[in-house]
Each structure stands twice: as structure tokens, then as C-alpha cells.
Write a protein that holds these residues in place. Structure first.
Motif, PDB file in Angstrom:
ATOM      1  N   GLY A 133      12.644   3.492   6.161  1.00 35.36           N
ATOM      2  CA  GLY A 133      11.615   3.371   5.149  1.00 35.36           C
ATOM      3  C   GLY A 133      11.283   1.914   4.880  1.00 35.36           C
ATOM      4  N   PRO A 134      10.063   1.631   4.461  1.00 33.75           N
ATOM      5  CA  PRO A 134       8.998   2.598   4.231  1.00 33.75           C
ATOM      6  C   PRO A 134       8.384   3.124   5.527  1.00 33.75           C
ATOM      7  N   VAL A 135       7.651   4.202   5.382  1.00 34.56           N
ATOM      8  CA  VAL A 135       6.892   4.805   6.486  1.00 34.56           C
ATOM      9  C   VAL A 135       5.449   4.890   6.012  1.00 34.56           C
ATOM     10  N   CYS A 158      19.244   7.950   7.797  1.00 36.16           N
ATOM     11  CA  CYS A 158      18.936   8.699   6.582  1.00 36.16           C
ATOM     12  C   CYS A 158      17.626   8.167   6.024  1.00 36.16           C
ATOM     13  N   LEU A 159      17.073   8.882   5.059  1.00 38.44           N
ATOM     14  CA  LEU A 159      15.832   8.434   4.423  1.00 38.44           C
ATOM     15  C   LEU A 159      15.656   9.140   3.090  1.00 38.44           C
ATOM     16  N   PHE A 160      14.809   8.551   2.259  1.00 35.55           N
ATOM     17  CA  PHE A 160      14.463   9.141   0.970  1.00 35.55           C
ATOM     18  C   PHE A 160      13.044   9.692   1.021  1.00 35.55           C
ATOM     19  N   THR A 161      12.821  10.783   0.303  1.00 37.53           N
ATOM     20  CA  THR A 161      11.470  11.302   0.136  1.00 37.53           C
ATOM     21  C   THR A 161      11.169  11.449  -1.348  1.00 37.53           C
ATOM     22  N   ASP A 162       9.894  11.447  -1.655  1.00 35.57           N
ATOM     23  CA  ASP A 162       9.408  11.711  -3.007  1.00 35.57           C
ATOM     24  C   ASP A 162       9.239  13.221  -3.125  1.00 35.57           C
ATOM     25  N   GLU A 191       2.876   3.335 -11.338  1.00 36.26           N
ATOM     26  CA  GLU A 191       3.837   4.121 -12.117  1.00 36.26           C
ATOM     27  C   GLU A 191       5.257   3.926 -11.606  1.00 36.26           C
ATOM     28  N   SER A 192       5.403   3.730 -10.298  1.00 38.07           N
ATOM     29  CA  SER A 192       6.730   3.570  -9.695  1.00 38.07           C
ATOM     30  C   SER A 192       6.976   2.101  -9.395  1.00 38.07           C
ATOM     31  N   PRO A 193       7.706   1.388 -10.255  1.00 32.92           N
ATOM     32  CA  PRO A 193       7.977  -0.019  -9.987  1.00 32.92           C
ATOM     33  C   PRO A 193       8.807  -0.166  -8.719  1.00 32.92           C
ATOM     34  N   ALA A 231       0.822  -1.211   0.000  1.00 34.82           N
ATOM     35  CA  ALA A 231       0.000   0.000   0.000  1.00 34.82           C
ATOM     36  C   ALA A 231       0.855   1.261   0.000  1.00 34.82           C
ATOM     37  N   PHE A 232       2.052   1.167   0.545  1.00 40.11           N
ATOM     38  CA  PHE A 232       2.933   2.331   0.641  1.00 40.11           C
ATOM     39  C   PHE A 232       3.215   2.927  -0.737  1.00 40.11           C
ATOM     40  N   MET A 233       3.643   2.088  -1.696  1.00 39.14           N
ATOM     41  CA  MET A 233       3.987   2.614  -3.015  1.00 39.14           C
ATOM     42  C   MET A 233       2.755   3.054  -3.797  1.00 39.14           C
ATOM     43  N   ALA A 234       1.659   2.297  -3.664  1.00 42.26           N
ATOM     44  CA  ALA A 234       0.428   2.700  -4.338  1.00 42.26           C
ATOM     45  C   ALA A 234      -0.030   4.061  -3.829  1.00 42.26           C
ATOM     46  N   ASP A 235       0.093   4.263  -2.534  1.00 42.71           N
ATOM     47  CA  ASP A 235      -0.308   5.523  -1.930  1.00 42.71           C
ATOM     48  C   ASP A 235       0.628   6.653  -2.366  1.00 42.71           C
TER      49      ASP A 235
END
Length: 295
Positions: free
Chosen positions: A231-233, A264-268, A184-186, A169-173
Motif C-alpha cells: 500500500g498504497p494502491v 499483507c495489506l489493509f482495506t477500508d 476526513e481521514s488524516p 490522491a489515494f487518500m482523497a479518493d
């Protein structure tokens, strides 16, 4: 300039150790994945059939100026590039074309990944399109948010199916919030065995409310060169707006810091809400990255 490929992550880490350790936050994905694959191989866990795998370093003699890998088990198996000179990115792209390994996607640090994909596009007559812009942050001085009722605790195996569903659900969201089409984001979809290993490793945390119901998940990678990636969060929609994500990330960040790890972490970048939340917690920008496609 010389380009060297490695199938064995242990050999790659031996050669690239100093380069990766020089900027451990920037190199977190490559060093973390290489270490994880090496550990899984030592445990007898087979590499997925049909998924390409290589690691690469590029440099002038012993002076390494860049590193990359192709290990993603999803989509068109995109490469991942760390920062490197434009000449090195072009060399990597040309070499892959010469060995009949043209690529239609790559992720990593800008501008290296842009140059790499443009070189690939020049060969195929295609164009380069941005799939997702991301930004890497590292924790500075932690600013703890207002407290939230409930508590953070490690996930347990009884919650395996729940956590798996939250990962998907994290990536779909994320796509929905950024205005991208569904899927869209594999991304990697973990199976039950992989999730079991991560839960048993104690690096997946849930937030439970005062009734004991789990309402959020925050994970952290195993450390590599002293750096762990959060991540994920993810918080289900019905539990948002209460500050749970901020509090959970702050507490996981503190756990990592107290154990001697750098968080560290990544954000969109298409999601200003998450960027604002993490900066409010004391995370500071390190480098911009992108997921690019050659079409």
C-alpha cells in the motif's frame, strides 16, 4: 500490570521483539514503523520537531500482553494500539491522562482501541466516533488474475512528483469512495526527501502501459519480522476498469513471496470493491481495526 514507555525504538524493539514476532502480520505497523525510525535515526535523519513520539509495552512482569506507539506525524498525532486485554487498554489511557497527555484520536486493533478511546472519553466527557473502519488481510494462496497489457517495474526518481501526487490522491479518493468528507481521514503526507528514500529503496512500483506511460502505483514497506505491507494502491480514474490494480498487486505480492516475505495489506471496510478484489487474489482476513476519534 506494568506499563513501560520508550522513546528509543531500538530499546523498544529489544524488549518487545518476542511479542511482536509472535504475530508478525498483526504487529506489522508497529514493528515496521519502529524499525524505519531506528534506521532513519542511524542515518542522521532528525525526528520532526513538535511531533510526539513514544512506544509502549504493557504486561505482567516479563509477560508482555500488548504494545502501542504514538509516532503519527499528522492530525492530532493519534496513537496506534495492537491487540491487548481491556485492562491494559484502560491502563494506557489512564496513564496518558495522568501525565497530561489526553488524546483525541487513536487507531488500531479492535476491541482494544475502542476501550482505550472510551476511557479517554470518560475522562473528557466526550464521545467516541468512528472515523474509518479498516481490515487487515494476509496473503494465502495467490490467485493470479487475467493478464493485463503493460508491465510492472520499480518507480524511478524522474517520477517522484508523479508518485507524490498519486499518494495524496489515494487518500482523497478513498474518502470519496467511502462517502466521507474530503480530508476526513488524516494521513501522512510524504515530503520529497522521504519519497526519494522510498523510491531508492526499490519498494515503490508503477505499472506502465504499452506506450510506456505510468498509469498506476503500488508500494510495499520494508519487511519487519519477515512481513511486508502493501500500500498504497492507486490507479487514476481515467485508467480504471482494466484490471491494472489487481494485476499490479498480484505481481508485487509474488515478488514479496518469492523473496521470502509474507505479504499483507489493509482495506477500508467502507469500500467493498477493494475488499472483493483482494480476497479474489487470495488475501484472507486477519483482524478488524478502526480509526476512532474522541469528540
Amino acid at each position: 500490570m506494568e506499563l513501560r514507555f520508550f522513546d528509543d525504538p531500538v530499546l523498544f524493539l529489544d524488549v518487545a521483539a518476542d511479542h511482536l514476532a509472535e504475530q508478525p502480520v498483526v504487529s506489522t505497523v508497529v514493528s515496521g514503523v519502529a524499525n524505519r525510525i531506528a534506521a532513519e535515526a542511524a542515518e542522521g535523519i532528525a525526528w520532526p520537531e513538535g511531533v510526539p513520539r513514544w512506544f509502549a509495552v504493557v504486561g505482567d512482569g516479563e509477560d508482555i500482553v500488548g504494545a502501542a506507539m504514538r509516532t503519527a506525524p499528522f492530525g492530532s498525532y493519534p496513537a496506534f494500539l495492537l491487540p491487548m486485554p481491556e485492562e491494559a487498554a484502560r491502563l494506557l489511557a489512564r496513564t496518558l491522562v495522568e501525565r497530561d497527555e489526553p488524546m483525541t484520536a487513536a487507531n488500531g486493533a479492535l476491541p482494544a482501541v475502542q476501550v482505550f478511546c472510551e476511557e479517554m472519553a470518560a475522562h473528557s466527557g466526550g464521545t467516541v466516533r468512528v472515523g474509518q473502519h479498516t481490515r487487515l488481510f494476509e496473503l494465502g494462496d495467490l490467485v493470479e488474475p487475467e493478464p493485463v497489457e503493460g508491465r510492472l517495474r520499480p518507480a524511478n526518481l524522474d517520477e517522484l512528483d508523479l508518485v507524490l501526487s498519486w499518494y495524496d490522491a489515494f487518500m482523497a479518493d478513498a474518502d470519496e469512495q467511502a462517502g466521507r468528507a474530503p480530508g476526513e481521514s488524516p494521513h501522512e503526507s510524504l515530503d520529497r526527501e522521504a519519497m526519494t528514500r522510498r523510491i531508492e529503496g526499490g519498494r515503490i512500483f508503477v505499472w506502465e502501459d504499452t506506450s510506456g506511460e505510468p498509469v498506476h502505483v503500488t508500494a510495499a514497506s520494508q519487511p519487519s519480522y519477515g512481513v511486508s505491507r502493501i500500500g498504497p494502491v492507486f490507479t487514476p480514474r481515467e485508467h480504471r476498469g482494466r484490471g491494472i490494480a489487481s494485476t499490479a498487486v498480484a505481481q508485487v505480492s509474488k515478488l514479496l513471496r518469492d523473496s521470502g516475505e509474507q505479504a499483507c495489506l489493509f482495506t477500508d471496510q467502507a469500500n467493498p470493491t477493494s475488499n472483493k478484489i483482494y480476497e479474489a487474489l487470495g488475501y484472507r482476513r486477519v483482524v478488524d481495526m478502526a480509526n476512532l476519534r474522541v469528540e
